[in-house]
Design an enzyme around this catalytic site. Structure first.
Site, PDB file in Angstrom:
ATOM      1  N   GLU A  86       0.940  -1.134   0.040  1.00  0.00           N
ATOM      2  CA  GLU A  86       0.127  -0.110   0.071  1.00  0.00           C
ATOM      3  C   GLU A  86       0.768   1.240  -0.001  1.00  0.00           C
ATOM      4  O   GLU A  86       0.633   2.361  -0.633  1.00  0.00           O
ATOM      5  CB  GLU A  86      -0.872   0.091   1.217  1.00  0.00           C
TER       6      GLU A  86
ATOM      7  N   ILE B  32      -5.141   2.208   4.615  1.00  0.00           N
ATOM      8  CA  ILE B  32      -4.648   3.212   4.448  1.00  0.00           C
ATOM      9  C   ILE B  32      -3.532   3.901   5.379  1.00  0.00           C
ATOM     10  O   ILE B  32      -2.630   4.403   5.032  1.00  0.00           O
ATOM     11  CB  ILE B  32      -5.680   4.276   4.393  1.00  0.00           C
TER      12      ILE B  32
ATOM     13  N   HIS C   7     -10.923  -4.603   9.341  1.00  0.00           N
ATOM     14  CA  HIS C   7     -11.586  -4.351   7.835  1.00  0.00           C
ATOM     15  C   HIS C   7     -12.819  -3.857   7.940  1.00  0.00           C
ATOM     16  O   HIS C   7     -13.635  -3.864   6.892  1.00  0.00           O
ATOM     17  CB  HIS C   7     -11.804  -5.893   7.176  1.00  0.00           C
TER      18      HIS C   7
HETATM   19  C1  LIG Z   1      -2.482  -4.655   4.420  1.00  0.00           C
HETATM   20  C2  LIG Z   1      -3.454  -5.519   3.476  1.00  0.00           C
HETATM   21  N1  LIG Z   1      -3.457  -5.448   2.248  1.00  0.00           N
HETATM   22  C3  LIG Z   1      -4.520  -6.034   1.575  1.00  0.00           C
HETATM   23  C4  LIG Z   1      -5.114  -6.963   2.365  1.00  0.00           C
HETATM   24  C5  LIG Z   1      -6.090  -7.944   1.638  1.00  0.00           C
HETATM   25  N2  LIG Z   1      -5.794  -9.340   1.466  1.00  0.00           N
HETATM   26  C6  LIG Z   1      -5.954 -10.098   2.310  1.00  0.00           C
HETATM   27  S1  LIG Z   1      -5.050 -11.608   2.281  1.00  0.00           S
HETATM   28  C7  LIG Z   1      -4.410 -11.061   0.683  1.00  0.00           C
HETATM   29  C8  LIG Z   1      -3.369 -11.813  -0.063  1.00  0.00           C
HETATM   30  C9  LIG Z   1      -2.362 -12.325   0.801  1.00  0.00           C
HETATM   31  O1  LIG Z   1      -1.423 -12.913   0.072  1.00  0.00           O
HETATM   32  P1  LIG Z   1      -0.292 -13.823   0.831  1.00  0.00           P
HETATM   33  O2  LIG Z   1       0.533 -13.182   1.680  1.00  0.00           O
HETATM   34  O3  LIG Z   1       0.359 -14.684  -0.302  1.00  0.00           O
HETATM   35  O4  LIG Z   1      -1.405 -14.990   1.647  1.00  0.00           O
HETATM   36  P2  LIG Z   1      -2.258 -15.932   1.292  1.00  0.00           P
HETATM   37  O5  LIG Z   1      -3.522 -15.269   1.327  1.00  0.00           O
HETATM   38  O6  LIG Z   1      -1.865 -16.482  -0.005  1.00  0.00           O
HETATM   39  O7  LIG Z   1      -2.278 -17.178   2.490  1.00  0.00           O
HETATM   40  C10 LIG Z   1      -4.853  -9.746   0.427  1.00  0.00           C
HETATM   41  C11 LIG Z   1      -4.406  -8.787  -0.676  1.00  0.00           C
HETATM   42  C12 LIG Z   1      -4.962  -6.939   3.624  1.00  0.00           C
HETATM   43  N3  LIG Z   1      -5.647  -7.917   4.435  1.00  0.00           N
HETATM   44  N4  LIG Z   1      -4.154  -6.265   4.466  1.00  0.00           N
END
Ligand SMILES: Cc1ncc(C[n+]2csc(CCOP(=O)(O)OP(=O)(O)O)c2C)c(N)n1
Ligand SMILES: [Mg+2]
Lengths: 319, 326
Positions: free
Chosen positions: B62, B89, B131
């Protein structure tokens, strides 16, 4: 490395608990019996269970939004986990946290996290406590491939390295962060390659083989415990289901998903246990049935719980 | 004007599509905005039309999403950056607050930073404390940022177009629980100027000032109260910065009573600012009762559904507040 039959069977059980717990949660979601969101780790059980098996009971972990397996690996009470997902007051967080925030401080689980990358700095701080208080404990910091692109990953690894903190960074590389493949999101081939920037060891193992995961984690944990410093251990695995609840899988093919289902970590481990005469097929069937019972009892426990009263809303904001 | 009945989400998408067709400098970046279509499906289909060059999936970063938007904006592009949930944010805050918001002023008026940072805010989805927040008051506090918070499909489309055409960093907070709500939207190009509140319901007895999803709850409350003979005026500021003080002051002079409703925690919320604006205005002399704030409780958003509901104002809370004041 010789692992006792008892140890191997306990891993098998925990992998099954994780699988059945999450399958149940998935079914409850489909029926609208659990609300909100949840991230399931079906297909990734070996990494969570094999890695936490390398810890002492009083070691610590930080976990992620996809953290049910790590909870179970750290000996969480499945009843209280299920109750939490149902929003009940007998759940781990009194119904206030849900799937993304299960924490079990008594067992050293500093919590799942709704913020991707939220655990890096917490783990480093927790490791600092262990170093300054000379407790001899180690922190395992779980994170996803996608999380390693957050700035906090790099800040945390550098700090851990220069202070030689007793922390091991555990990357569950399931190939995707939501829809973004590692190949698209990350300049290096393996997340463990990033260890080089921080002068720490980084190792990539088959994340679907609990024994390989265990061995790699144990080596890193021993290194951390003896004061040499942190490492990255990366397990390559695959998320069978959608990112959260479900998704349309627009970013990957059915063939890819099916190919990974063929490499089911639980089936493979069962095969290994039978082939090595640790258990018979019949014993495996009994263990499987027993694991299903454990989850059924967790559901009962959760259903008997009550919802937190409105009067609890403003409780626990401050100590 | 021919009108189409579309959802809030579609209205956001149309605004981006139309602006991207109009101006090749406009592009979208963010996590999973491409083939996934964004976490809420807002940008579904856009990568197919505009390609990966202009609908750019980013890593989960972000800080650099917001910062790269600022850097691209100051050098001639007009980025729309998406933060998946407004809660994140926090991670983009330095890029936004210390960089984007201040560049123009610090450089003596030489720079322009035409970027939009879109993000869904608010609770009501069972996603718990990290969230579900409503953090608009933080952003309102920062000189150099404009803050937009549309509540309807019509408003969101017209305001997003204005945001994209604006030469300043605009924080654009979408109301996630109304993403699927439908409303009438003109098929022709239109924009809604910033700083113009919308009187969503005309009434004479009490002014209810509401933002985001609370606009809808206030309108529902007004219908219930109408049956009791209480005539509620509902004002939606639509943009918090710039703020349309005039419309509010005029309304309060007419009704003599003001209730401010928002989802964010009451303490330090935007409602305090609104109340102070009214107290400092000529409407002060017309107030027949103390101003009332109906707002979120001062606790993080809990997971359990019933608790979550009780953390933020519901229709009944607004109805009761109005009954108490009239
Ligand atoms: C700071 C933040 N950005 C975006 C998200 C939304 N989000 C939740 S899980 C995820 C993907 C995470 O990927 P990874 O670290 O590979 O873990 P996985 O979901 O594959 O277990 C995203 C983008 C979040 N929860 N927190
Ligand atoms: Mg991943």
């Amino acid at each position: 490395m010789t692992l006792s039959n008892e140890t191997l069977i306990s891993w098998y059980k925990k992998m099954l608990h994780t699988r059945f717990f999450e399958s149940q949660v998935d079914a409850f979601f489909a029926k609208g019996m659990i609300h909100g969101t949840t991230h399931l780790s079906i297909g990734q059980e070996a990494f969570a269970i094999g890695s936490t098996a390398a810890l002492h009971a009083d070691d610590l972990i930080t976990s992620t939004h996809r953290g049910h397996g790590e909870c179970i690996g750290k000996d969480a009470d499945l009843n209280r986990m299920m109750a939490e997902l149902m929003g009940k007051s007998n759940g781990y967080c009194k119904g206030k946290g849900g799937s993304m925030h299960i924490a079990d401080l008594e067992k050293g689980n500093l919590g799942a996290n709704g913020v991707v990358g939220g655990g890096f700095a917490i783990a480093v701080g927790a490791a600092l406590t262990q170093q300054m208080k000379k407790t001899g404990k180690v922190v395992l910091c779980f994170f996803g491939d996608g999380a390693s692109n957050e700035g906090s990953f790099h800040e945390a690894l550098n700090l851990a390295a220069i202070w030689k903190l007793p922390v091991v960074f555990m990357c569950t590389n399931n190939h995707y962060g939501m829809s973004m493949s590692v190949a698209r999101s990350t300049a290096v081939a393996n997340i463990a390659d990033r260890a080089a920037s921080y002068e720490m060891p980084g190792i990539t193992v088959d994340g679907n083989d609990p024994i390989k995961v265990y061995e790699a984690t144990l080596a890193a944990v021993e290194r951390a415990r003896s004061g040499v410093g942190p490492s990255i251990v990366e397990g390559i695995t695959y998320r069978w289901l959608g990112h959260s609840k479900s998704d349309a899988n627009r970013y990957r093919t059915k063939e890819e998903i099916e190919a990974w289902k063929e490499r089911c970590p639980i089936k493979a481990f069962e095969k290994y246990l039978i082939k090595s005469n640790v258990i018979s097929q019949q014993e495996s069937d009994e263990i499987t049935a027993g694991a299903k019972d454990v989850i059924a009892r967790a559901v009962e426990f959760a259903q008997q719980g009550s919802y937190p009263g409105i009067e609890t809303l403003e409780e626990d904001v401050y100590a | 004007m021919t009108m189409a009945l579309i959802t809030y989400k579609e209205a956001v998408r149309q605004a981006m599509q139309e602006e991207m067709r109009r101006d090749e400098n406009v592009f979208l970046l963010g996590e999973d905005v491409g083939v996934y279509g964004g976490a809420f499906g807002v940008s579904l289909g856009m990568v197919e039309e505009f390609g990966e060059e202009r609908v750019r999936d980013t890593p989960i970063s972000e800080g650099v999403i917001a910062g790269a938007a600022a850097g691209a904006a100051v050098t001639g592009l007009r980025p729309i950056a998406e933060i998946m949930f407004s809660d994140f944010i926090t991670i983009a805050m330095d890029s936004l607050v210390n960089q984007a918001a201040k560049m123009r002023y610090m450089f003596g008026g030489k720079a322009k930073v035409p970027m939009v940072l879109r993000m869904p805010g608010g609770s009501g989805t069972g996603a718990a404390a990290q969230h579900s927040q409503s953090l608009e008051a933080w952003l309102v506090h920062v000189p150099g940022l404009k803050v937009v918070m549309p509540s309807t499909p019509y408003d969101v489309k017209g305001l997003l177009k204005t945001a994209i055409r604006d030469d300043n960093p605009v924080v654009f907070i979408e109301t996630k629980t109304v993403y699927n709500k439908k409303g009438e939207v003109p098929e022709e190009d239109y924009v809604i100027p910033f700083g113009v509140a919308d009187v969503k319901r005309v009434g004479r007895d009490v002014t209810v000032f509401a933002t985001g999803v609370m606009v809808h709850r206030s309108l529902e409350a007004a219908e219930i109260l109408a049956k009791e003979g209480i005539d509620v005026e509902v004002i939606d500021p639509r943009t918090l910065v710039p703020f349309d003080k005039e419309t509010l002051v005029k309304s309060v002079i007419k009704t003599g009573k003001l209730i401010i409703v928002h989802e964010a925690c009451k303490r330090g919320g935007f409602g305090g600012e609104v109340a102070a604006e009214v107290m400092e205005s000529e409407a002060f002399d017309y107030l027949d009762a103390p101003i009332k704030r109906v707002a979120g409780k001062n606790n993080p958003i809990p997971y359990c559904m019933e608790l979550e509901k009780s953390a933020v104002p519901q229709v009944d809370d607004i109805v009761n507040a109005v009954r108490e004041i009239v």
